[in-house]
Design a protein around this motif. Structure first.
Motif, PDB file in Angstrom:
ATOM      1  N   GLU A 165     -14.335 -12.930 -14.098  1.00 16.70           N
ATOM      2  CA  GLU A 165     -12.886 -12.778 -13.972  1.00 16.70           C
ATOM      3  C   GLU A 165     -12.473 -12.256 -12.599  1.00 16.70           C
ATOM      4  OE1 GLU A 165     -11.239  -9.805 -16.597  1.00 16.70           O
ATOM      5  OE2 GLU A 165     -12.966  -8.519 -16.333  1.00 16.70           O
ATOM      6  N   HIS A 166     -11.194 -12.406 -12.322  1.00 14.75           N
ATOM      7  CA  HIS A 166     -10.558 -11.846 -11.140  1.00 14.75           C
ATOM      8  C   HIS A 166      -9.498 -10.870 -11.636  1.00 14.75           C
ATOM      9  CE1 HIS A 166     -12.366 -14.847  -8.511  1.00 14.75           C
ATOM     10  NE2 HIS A 166     -12.057 -15.752  -9.430  1.00 14.75           N
ATOM     11  N   VAL A 167      -9.550  -9.639 -11.143  1.00 16.95           N
ATOM     12  CA  VAL A 167      -8.582  -8.620 -11.547  1.00 16.95           C
ATOM     13  C   VAL A 167      -7.737  -8.267 -10.332  1.00 16.95           C
ATOM     14  CG1 VAL A 167      -8.253  -6.287 -12.431  1.00 16.95           C
ATOM     15  CG2 VAL A 167     -10.131  -7.708 -13.301  1.00 16.95           C
ATOM     16  N   THR A 168      -6.445  -8.550 -10.431  1.00 17.22           N
ATOM     17  CA  THR A 168      -5.518  -8.216  -9.356  1.00 17.22           C
ATOM     18  C   THR A 168      -5.076  -6.774  -9.543  1.00 17.22           C
ATOM     19  OG1 THR A 168      -4.777 -10.507  -9.255  1.00 17.22           O
ATOM     20  CG2 THR A 168      -3.362  -8.848  -8.224  1.00 17.22           C
ATOM     21  N   ALA A 169      -5.466  -5.917  -8.594  1.00 14.23           N
ATOM     22  CA  ALA A 169      -5.149  -4.495  -8.704  1.00 14.23           C
ATOM     23  C   ALA A 169      -3.811  -4.167  -8.052  1.00 14.23           C
ATOM     24  CB  ALA A 169      -6.258  -3.658  -8.078  1.00 14.23           C
ATOM     25  N   VAL A 170      -3.573  -4.662  -6.842  1.00 13.92           N
ATOM     26  CA  VAL A 170      -2.297  -4.468  -6.151  1.00 13.92           C
ATOM     27  C   VAL A 170      -1.945  -5.746  -5.412  1.00 13.92           C
ATOM     28  CG1 VAL A 170      -2.471  -1.952  -5.890  1.00 13.92           C
ATOM     29  CG2 VAL A 170      -3.409  -3.419  -4.131  1.00 13.92           C
ATOM     30  N   VAL A 171      -0.639  -5.986  -5.256  1.00 13.19           N
ATOM     31  CA  VAL A 171      -0.172  -7.202  -4.612  1.00 13.19           C
ATOM     32  C   VAL A 171       0.899  -6.879  -3.583  1.00 13.19           C
ATOM     33  CG1 VAL A 171       0.946  -9.442  -4.955  1.00 13.19           C
ATOM     34  CG2 VAL A 171      -0.629  -8.584  -6.674  1.00 13.19           C
ATOM     35  N   ASN A 172       0.673  -7.291  -2.350  1.00  4.26           N
ATOM     36  CA  ASN A 172       1.666  -7.260  -1.276  1.00  4.26           C
ATOM     37  C   ASN A 172       2.366  -5.899  -1.128  1.00  4.26           C
ATOM     38  OD1 ASN A 172       2.952  -8.487   0.881  1.00  4.26           O
ATOM     39  ND2 ASN A 172       4.663  -9.166  -0.365  1.00  4.26           N
ATOM     40  N   VAL A 173       1.575  -4.850  -0.969  1.00  6.83           N
ATOM     41  CA  VAL A 173       2.120  -3.503  -0.835  1.00  6.83           C
ATOM     42  C   VAL A 173       2.393  -3.191   0.635  1.00  6.83           C
ATOM     43  CG1 VAL A 173       1.645  -1.037  -1.127  1.00  6.83           C
ATOM     44  CG2 VAL A 173       0.975  -2.660  -2.899  1.00  6.83           C
ATOM     45  N   ASP A 174       3.589  -2.705   0.912  1.00  7.56           N
ATOM     46  CA  ASP A 174       3.968  -2.193   2.225  1.00  7.56           C
ATOM     47  C   ASP A 174       4.290  -0.714   2.055  1.00  7.56           C
ATOM     48  OD1 ASP A 174       3.882  -4.664   3.667  1.00  7.56           O
ATOM     49  OD2 ASP A 174       5.823  -5.200   2.813  1.00  7.56           O
ATOM     50  N   LEU A 175       3.696   0.131   2.913  1.00  6.87           N
ATOM     51  CA  LEU A 175       3.930   1.570   2.831  1.00  6.87           C
ATOM     52  C   LEU A 175       3.749   2.166   4.215  1.00  6.87           C
ATOM     53  CD1 LEU A 175       4.267   4.237   1.151  1.00  6.87           C
ATOM     54  CD2 LEU A 175       1.771   4.242   0.956  1.00  6.87           C
ATOM     55  N   THR A 176       4.696   2.999   4.620  1.00 13.72           N
ATOM     56  CA  THR A 176       4.590   3.738   5.872  1.00 13.72           C
ATOM     57  C   THR A 176       4.756   5.219   5.565  1.00 13.72           C
ATOM     58  OG1 THR A 176       5.554   1.897   7.113  1.00 13.72           O
ATOM     59  CG2 THR A 176       5.561   4.049   8.185  1.00 13.72           C
ATOM     60  N   VAL A 177       3.786   6.021   6.005  1.00 16.37           N
ATOM     61  CA  VAL A 177       3.851   7.467   5.833  1.00 16.37           C
ATOM     62  C   VAL A 177       3.810   8.082   7.232  1.00 16.37           C
ATOM     63  CG1 VAL A 177       2.788   9.507   4.821  1.00 16.37           C
ATOM     64  CG2 VAL A 177       2.631   7.315   3.635  1.00 16.37           C
ATOM     65  N   ARG A 178       4.848   8.835   7.545  1.00 17.63           N
ATOM     66  CA  ARG A 178       4.956   9.458   8.869  1.00 17.63           C
ATOM     67  C   ARG A 178       4.460  10.904   8.837  1.00 17.63           C
ATOM     68  NH1 ARG A 178       6.591   5.523  11.716  1.00 17.63           N
ATOM     69  NH2 ARG A 178       8.233   4.136  11.051  1.00 17.63           N
ATOM     70  N   GLU A 179       4.183  11.431  10.009  1.00 19.46           N
ATOM     71  CA  GLU A 179       3.738  12.819  10.173  1.00 19.46           C
ATOM     72  C   GLU A 179       4.686  13.758   9.420  1.00 19.46           C
ATOM     73  OE1 GLU A 179       1.256  15.728  11.538  1.00 19.46           O
ATOM     74  OE2 GLU A 179       1.085  13.727  12.393  1.00 19.46           O
ATOM     75  N   GLY A 180       4.122  14.632   8.595  1.00 18.45           N
ATOM     76  CA  GLY A 180       4.908  15.630   7.880  1.00 18.45           C
ATOM     77  C   GLY A 180       5.499  15.175   6.563  1.00 18.45           C
ATOM     78  N   GLU A 181       5.436  13.884   6.247  1.00 19.34           N
ATOM     79  CA  GLU A 181       5.971  13.395   4.975  1.00 19.34           C
ATOM     80  C   GLU A 181       5.005  13.693   3.832  1.00 19.34           C
ATOM     81  OE1 GLU A 181       8.869   9.654   5.624  1.00 19.34           O
ATOM     82  OE2 GLU A 181       6.753   9.169   5.806  1.00 19.34           O
ATOM     83  N   VAL A 182       5.576  13.894   2.663  1.00 14.46           N
ATOM     84  CA  VAL A 182       4.801  14.030   1.443  1.00 14.46           C
ATOM     85  C   VAL A 182       5.163  12.857   0.552  1.00 14.46           C
ATOM     86  CG1 VAL A 182       4.350  15.449  -0.591  1.00 14.46           C
ATOM     87  CG2 VAL A 182       4.784  16.537   1.622  1.00 14.46           C
ATOM     88  N   VAL A 183       4.155  12.137   0.089  1.00 17.54           N
ATOM     89  CA  VAL A 183       4.379  10.927  -0.700  1.00 17.54           C
ATOM     90  C   VAL A 183       3.627  11.040  -2.017  1.00 17.54           C
ATOM     91  CG1 VAL A 183       4.022   8.423  -0.774  1.00 17.54           C
ATOM     92  CG2 VAL A 183       4.632   9.533   1.375  1.00 17.54           C
ATOM     93  N   GLY A 184       4.271  10.668  -3.092  1.00 20.28           N
ATOM     94  CA  GLY A 184       3.625  10.618  -4.397  1.00 20.28           C
ATOM     95  C   GLY A 184       3.505   9.175  -4.852  1.00 20.28           C
ATOM     96  N   ILE A 185       2.376   8.845  -5.436  1.00 23.00           N
ATOM     97  CA  ILE A 185       2.175   7.506  -6.004  1.00 23.00           C
ATOM     98  C   ILE A 185       2.116   7.693  -7.508  1.00 23.00           C
ATOM     99  CG2 ILE A 185       0.657   5.498  -6.110  1.00 23.00           C
ATOM    100  CD1 ILE A 185      -0.358   6.312  -3.307  1.00 23.00           C
ATOM    101  N   VAL A 186       3.115   7.161  -8.192  1.00 19.81           N
ATOM    102  CA  VAL A 186       3.205   7.341  -9.633  1.00 19.81           C
ATOM    103  C   VAL A 186       3.308   5.986 -10.323  1.00 19.81           C
ATOM    104  CG1 VAL A 186       4.253   9.629  -9.520  1.00 19.81           C
ATOM    105  CG2 VAL A 186       5.717   7.628  -9.526  1.00 19.81           C
ATOM    106  N   GLY A 187       2.861   5.944 -11.551  1.00 22.57           N
ATOM    107  CA  GLY A 187       2.945   4.725 -12.338  1.00 22.57           C
ATOM    108  C   GLY A 187       2.025   4.824 -13.533  1.00 22.57           C
TER     109      GLY A 187
END
Length: 89
Positions: free
Chosen positions: A21-43
């Protein structure tokens, strides 16, 4: 001096392939994290959160797109990304 994002993901996709099988985990993700930013990934479970973190740490490579940490591809052990693994209780 140009200020690069700390983390940059552009058009990132990851497909895990096995013989069956082929398992697609993520598709076409764009993300920019700049100095000092805090980012949460939820789902929900299975949506690709851990895959994104593994891509950013350099543990896996994207099937498509690019990942840059401090304007360089991530390399495990280089010191630009720290990872803490959860422990079973």
């Amino acid at each position: 001096m140009q200020q690069f994002p700390k983390a940059l993901l552009e058009g990132v996709s990851k497909i895990y392939e096995t013989e069956k099988e082929h398992v697609t985990a993520v598709v076409n993700v764009d993300l920019t994290v700049r100095e000092g930013e805090v980012v949460g990934i939820v789902g929900p479970s299975g949506c690709g959160k851990t895959t994104l973190l593994n891509l950013m740490a350099g543990f896996v490579r994207p099937t498509e797109g690019r990942v840059l940490i401090d304007d360089q591809p991530p390399i495990p052990g280089r010191g630009s990304v720290g990872v803490v693994f959860p422990a079973d209780s």
